[in-house]
Design a protein around this motif. Sequence first.
Motif, short mmCIF file in Angstrom:
data_model
loop_
_atom_site.label_atom_id
_atom_site.label_comp_id
_atom_site.label_asym_id
_atom_site.label_seq_id
_atom_site.Cartn_x
_atom_site.Cartn_y
_atom_site.Cartn_z
N LEU A 53 0.79 -1.24 -0.16
CA LEU A 53 -0.08 -0.03 0.03
C LEU A 53 0.75 1.26 -0.05
N TYR B 232 1.93 1.72 -3.23
CA TYR B 232 1.04 2.00 -4.35
C TYR B 232 0.80 3.61 -3.88
N PHE B 233 0.71 4.04 -2.77
CA PHE B 233 0.60 5.53 -2.46
C PHE B 233 1.66 6.44 -3.15
N THR C 2 1.13 6.47 -7.20
CA THR C 2 0.09 7.25 -7.55
C THR C 2 0.43 8.62 -7.37
N LYS D 122 -8.51 7.10 -5.86
CA LYS D 122 -7.79 5.93 -5.78
C LYS D 122 -7.10 5.74 -4.63
N LEU D 123 -6.63 6.89 -4.02
CA LEU D 123 -6.11 6.74 -2.60
C LEU D 123 -6.91 6.65 -1.53
N LYS E 279 -9.80 5.23 -1.39
CA LYS E 279 -10.21 3.76 -1.33
C LYS E 279 -9.38 3.05 -0.30
N TRP E 280 -8.32 3.33 -0.40
CA TRP E 280 -7.40 2.31 0.64
C TRP E 280 -6.90 2.90 1.94
N PRO F 104 -8.47 0.69 4.69
CA PRO F 104 -7.63 -0.80 4.54
C PRO F 104 -6.28 -0.56 5.42
N GLU F 105 -5.65 0.47 5.03
CA GLU F 105 -4.38 0.86 5.88
C GLU F 105 -4.54 1.02 7.12
#
Length: 139
Positions: free
Chosen positions: A19, A22-23, A26, A43-44, A46-47, A50-51
């Motif tokens: 993650l 990914y951050f 992005t 996009k960010l 959304k996560w 979960p993080e």
Amino acid sequence: MEAAVFILSLIDCCALIFLSVYFIITLSDLECDYINARACCSKLNKWVIPELVGQALATVLMLVSMHWFIFLLNVPVASWNVYRYVKVPMGNMGVFDPTEIHNRGQLKSHMKEAMIKLGFHLLCFFIYLYSMILALIND
């Protein structure tokens, strides 16, 4: 039992490393204008949850298994994630807001935060790996 805790923590840490990367990717795409701010923030955002859950899981696992040093190492990052999520201003899209991400250097601060989290999760990865190997040898 102790080895299972560290195996689960290691898997969780791998997901958090993914993650963080990914951050960073992005946000760097936004910085280079490969994607627009709205797509990047959606996009960010959304996560973010979960993080937060992944970091809380690692922290609770260390608390339950009574590994105090690793628990105290995880508490500041878990607290920061909760603080950041709770302090989202009313009307914003989420932690990452497309109308504000280019203002006041927020893009740079988000990028710096993602880099720091990546370093922290890599450190935790090696701590969990060492602890897992030690637990497997002792069992």
